[in-house]
Enzyme design. Structure first.
Site, PDB file in Angstrom:
ATOM      1  N   GLN A   1       0.860  -1.183   0.000  1.00 46.92           N
ATOM      2  CA  GLN A   1       0.000   0.000   0.000  1.00 46.92           C
ATOM      3  C   GLN A   1       0.896   1.234   0.000  1.00 46.92           C
ATOM      4  O   GLN A   1       1.478   1.593   1.027  1.00 46.92           O
ATOM      5  CB  GLN A   1      -0.918  -0.016   1.216  1.00 46.92           C
ATOM      6  CG  GLN A   1      -1.750  -1.294   1.338  1.00 46.92           C
ATOM      7  CD  GLN A   1      -2.800  -1.413   0.255  1.00 46.92           C
ATOM      8  OE1 GLN A   1      -3.771  -0.654   0.221  1.00 46.92           O
ATOM      9  NE2 GLN A   1      -2.625  -2.374  -0.645  1.00 46.92           N
TER      10      GLN A   1
ATOM     11  N   ARG B   1      -4.487   4.291   4.213  1.00 47.07           N
ATOM     12  CA  ARG B   1      -3.870   5.010   3.097  1.00 47.07           C
ATOM     13  C   ARG B   1      -4.156   4.286   1.783  1.00 47.07           C
ATOM     14  O   ARG B   1      -4.552   3.121   1.760  1.00 47.07           O
ATOM     15  CB  ARG B   1      -2.368   5.151   3.318  1.00 47.07           C
ATOM     16  CG  ARG B   1      -1.567   3.857   3.293  1.00 47.07           C
ATOM     17  CD  ARG B   1      -0.080   4.170   3.461  1.00 47.07           C
ATOM     18  NE  ARG B   1       0.772   2.998   3.380  1.00 47.07           N
ATOM     19  CZ  ARG B   1       1.279   2.364   4.418  1.00 47.07           C
ATOM     20  NH1 ARG B   1       1.000   2.761   5.654  1.00 47.07           N
ATOM     21  NH2 ARG B   1       2.081   1.306   4.247  1.00 47.07           N
TER      22      ARG B   1
ATOM     23  N   ALA C   1     -11.699   2.689   3.862  1.00 40.77           N
ATOM     24  CA  ALA C   1     -10.691   1.829   3.248  1.00 40.77           C
ATOM     25  C   ALA C   1      -9.822   2.601   2.268  1.00 40.77           C
ATOM     26  O   ALA C   1     -10.044   3.785   1.989  1.00 40.77           O
ATOM     27  CB  ALA C   1     -11.358   0.637   2.563  1.00 40.77           C
ATOM     28  N   HIS C   2      -8.838   1.904   1.709  1.00 37.02           N
ATOM     29  CA  HIS C   2      -7.853   2.544   0.840  1.00 37.02           C
ATOM     30  C   HIS C   2      -8.501   3.149  -0.416  1.00 37.02           C
ATOM     31  O   HIS C   2      -9.429   2.605  -0.985  1.00 37.02           O
ATOM     32  CB  HIS C   2      -6.726   1.589   0.452  1.00 37.02           C
ATOM     33  CG  HIS C   2      -7.172   0.283  -0.143  1.00 37.02           C
ATOM     34  ND1 HIS C   2      -6.344  -0.793  -0.243  1.00 37.02           N
ATOM     35  CD2 HIS C   2      -8.357  -0.124  -0.670  1.00 37.02           C
ATOM     36  CE1 HIS C   2      -6.985  -1.799  -0.811  1.00 37.02           C
ATOM     37  NE2 HIS C   2      -8.203  -1.404  -1.075  1.00 37.02           N
ATOM     38  N   ASN C   3      -7.966   4.309  -0.776  1.00 31.69           N
ATOM     39  CA  ASN C   3      -8.330   5.023  -2.009  1.00 31.69           C
ATOM     40  C   ASN C   3      -9.748   5.592  -2.012  1.00 31.69           C
ATOM     41  O   ASN C   3     -10.248   6.006  -3.061  1.00 31.69           O
ATOM     42  CB  ASN C   3      -8.141   4.136  -3.247  1.00 31.69           C
ATOM     43  CG  ASN C   3      -6.695   3.811  -3.510  1.00 31.69           C
ATOM     44  OD1 ASN C   3      -6.220   2.755  -3.123  1.00 31.69           O
ATOM     45  ND2 ASN C   3      -5.986   4.726  -4.137  1.00 31.69           N
TER      46      ASN C   3
END
Length: 352
Positions: free
Chosen positions: A215, A235, A256-258
């Protein structure tokens, strides 16, 4: 591309080295000596970057327009690979049985130390950190090298600020908050126990085991945001996770990511957003809402408690939603009422 403030890039590598590591043959006509300097997402990649295309329909336009010098794609014979658009001119297409596995292996070549921050320091406050005027530090605060704390910001007991993190002015960071791989704006409030910038939940499987997908993104928290207790914000995988200006997140929220949270959104407790969800400006999510990955909620939409979506669902803005799968609230209420009538025992002799 990974931010050098947070990640050390061991590249460049040649196309041949990358293909060998991922178990992919160098494509016919491609130069094995071609240098790949870094990884990037489809929209941000240039000629010296490697990107990846999962085959997802929502990424077709980005793939067709990408400037990446090389790109991992599903095998042409696979279900996903057979539907992909034509690759742009100049892009070297690297077909893989598993794009996610190949990307994970290659990303670890460039960034072997991609998990959690690693650093050593004798003092709790690193002399290499930059501390502004009238900053208040409670007992037990740890500030890593390269971190920046803006004027008049306060940090509660046991807060940990990782290497390179930048926090703006007039912020309130509560007890036991951890922040890594993040840029935080002005007048941001983080209540005790919030965690920002940890690696996202990214894994790929070969059928018998799971491989961590590095990540390599960041978290961007804009001005005037409030983040509740025990809320977690992962991240991004390559791009950023963004919390827009003026947005308010309750306790026990999972981002969550993005994910991209617009300006002045409100998210109530125990709500969970899967990867790459987009909330446009002014969205309101009530408690325990769940949104599947790559879903999008239009501006000023509101979702009732315990409503939700599957993956890649687009909800129009300016509408109130309820239920799971989420529907306009009046339609959802009619369906609930109709089901209740159907389930109601009939009286003997009734024709209703």
């Amino acid at each position: 591309m990974a931010d050098p403030r947070f990640f050390k890039n061991l590249g460049p590598f040649t196309l041949a080295q990358i293909c060998e590591k991922a178990g992919i043959a160098v494509p016919a006509g491609a130069e094995g000596s071609q240098a790949i300097a870094d990884l990037a997402d489809l929209s941000g990649a240039g000629a010296q970057h490697l990107a990846f295309f999962s085959g997802a329909k929502v990424l077709h336009e980005a793939f067709a327009a990408s400037q990446a010098g090389a790109c991992l794609v599903p095998l042409a014979a696979s279900a996903k690979g057979g539907k992909r658009p034509e690759a742009p001119a100049g892009m070297v297409v690297l077909e893989s049985v598993s794009v996610a596995q190949a990307f994970a292996v290659i990303a670890a070549m460039f960034y072997p130390h991609h998990s959690q921050p690693r650093w050593q320091q004798k003092d709790a406050i690193s002399p290499e950190a930059r501390i502004g005027v009238d900053v208040r530090l409670a007992p037990g605060v740890v500030i890593a090298p390269g971190a920046e704390i803006g004027d008049r910001t306060s940090l509660g007991p046991g807060a940990v600020i990782g290497p390179g993190v930048a926090i703006g002015r007039d912020c309130e960071i509560g007890a036991l908050v951890t922040i890594s791989h993040a840029y935080v704006g002005d007048r941001v409030v983080m209540l005790p126990g919030a965690h920002v910038g940890q690696p996202g939940f990214g894994f790929t499987t070969n059928g018998s085991d799971y491989l961590k997908v590095p990540q390599l993104g960041r978290v961007i928290v804009q001005d005037d945001v409030e983040i509740g207790s025990s809320t977690t914000i992962d991240r991004g995988a390559l791009g950023d996770t963004v919390i827009g200006e003026g947005s308010k997140l309750d306790n026990l929220v999972m981002i969550a990511h993005n994910c991209q949270i617009g300006r002045h959104c409100v998210i109530a407790g125990q709500t969970g957003l899967a990867g790459s969800v987009v909330l446009e400006d002014g969205v309101v999510l009530a408690g325990q809402v769940g949104l599947g990955d790559h879903s999008r909620v239009g501006a000023k939409a509101r979702m009732g408690a315990r409503s939700g979506t599957g993956s890649a669902i687009f909800l129009d803005g300016g509408v109130d939603y309820g239920g799971a799968p989420a529907k306009p609230v009046r339609e959802w209420a009619r369906e609930i009422h109709a089901l209740a009538r159907l389930a109601k025992p009939r009286k003997q002799g009734s024709n209703d």
